[in-house]
Design a protein around this motif. Structure first.
Motif, PDB file in Angstrom:
ATOM      1  N   THR A  25      51.995 -72.485  80.992  1.00 24.51           N
ATOM      2  CA  THR A  25      52.977 -71.399  80.994  1.00 24.51           C
ATOM      3  C   THR A  25      53.588 -71.316  82.387  1.00 24.51           C
ATOM      4  O   THR A  25      53.052 -71.899  83.348  1.00 24.51           O
ATOM      5  CB  THR A  25      52.328 -70.029  80.655  1.00 24.51           C
ATOM      6  OG1 THR A  25      51.409 -69.687  81.706  1.00 24.51           O
ATOM      7  CG2 THR A  25      51.585 -70.067  79.331  1.00 24.51           C
ATOM      8  N   THR A  26      54.676 -70.569  82.511  1.00 28.89           N
ATOM      9  CA  THR A  26      55.368 -70.503  83.811  1.00 28.89           C
ATOM     10  C   THR A  26      54.487 -69.857  84.875  1.00 28.89           C
ATOM     11  O   THR A  26      54.626 -70.159  86.058  1.00 28.89           O
ATOM     12  CB  THR A  26      56.683 -69.725  83.702  1.00 28.89           C
ATOM     13  OG1 THR A  26      56.409 -68.479  83.072  1.00 28.89           O
ATOM     14  CG2 THR A  26      57.720 -70.503  82.925  1.00 28.89           C
ATOM     15  N   ALA A  28      51.052 -69.960  84.898  1.00 31.02           N
ATOM     16  CA  ALA A  28      49.684 -70.505  84.927  1.00 31.02           C
ATOM     17  C   ALA A  28      49.309 -70.947  86.344  1.00 31.02           C
ATOM     18  O   ALA A  28      50.108 -71.572  87.045  1.00 31.02           O
ATOM     19  CB  ALA A  28      49.571 -71.689  83.962  1.00 31.02           C
TER      20      ALA A  28
END
Ligand SMILES: O=c1ccn([C@H]2C[C@H](O)[C@@H](COP(=O)(O)OP(=O)(O)OP(=O)(O)O)O2)c(=O)[nH]1
Ligand SMILES: [Mg+2]
Length: 149
Positions: A25-26, A28
């Protein structure tokens, strides 16, 4: 978030066809790493699991190999040496040392996500040997010395 550092990564022959570590995810913090082999981890067992890649980390940084919470919570499968340390001068295959603390055998298939990689700056130290240390309120107390809970 500070600017990303660039880490060289080399796919090894047995890593062909596998995804390289990637942020899921962006936001993470860790890049998920997949297994490059099939194996069964028996209860109480441990294995250095192949990833199929090697890296050259810039000097001044390390990469930590951390467990995935889902595997830990659902199956008791974790990184035994967490966080694993990948040194900047290591050029061998990155391996994930998995342990099965659960009570059932855990099958891992090539391509399964097994851990995550988190780059971190390294702070080195010099050691200054002295004859005695300064006194503090804690002194040598530790390991639960401040209370039982
Ligand atoms: O989870 C890990 C931990 C280590 N390593 C590799 C990269 C690291 O740079 C090297 C050495 O790791 P470490 O210093 O933790 O192990 P050691 O037992 O001290 O071995 P060495 O004497 O080779 O330093 O092993 C991995 O691939 N995965
Ligand atoms: Mg070492």
């Amino acid at each position: 978030m500070s600017a990303p550092i660039s880490i060289q990564i080399q796919r090894l022959p047995h890593g062909e066809g596998l995804p390289l570590p990637v942020y899921a995810t962006t936001g993470a913090a860790g890049m998920d790493v997949v297994a490059a082999e099939d194996l069964i981890l028996p209860p109480g067992g441990r294995r250095a699991v192949a990833t199929g890649f090697a890296m050259a980390i810039p000097e001044g940084y390390e990469v930590q190999v951390r467990p995935r919470s889902g595997l830990a919570l659902k199956h008791g499968v974790t990184c035994l040496n967490t966080p694993g340390t990948i040194d900047s001068d290591y050029r061998g295959e990155v391996k994930v040392i998995l342990a099965n603390l659960g009570d059932a055998s855990f099958p891992i298939a090539r391509g399964d996500r097994i851990a995550q990689l988190v780059p971190a700056p390294v702070q080195r130290a010099t050691l200054a040997e002295v004859a005695s240390l300064d006194e503090t309120a804690r002194g040598a107390g530790g390991f639960g010395s401040t209370g039982t809970r």
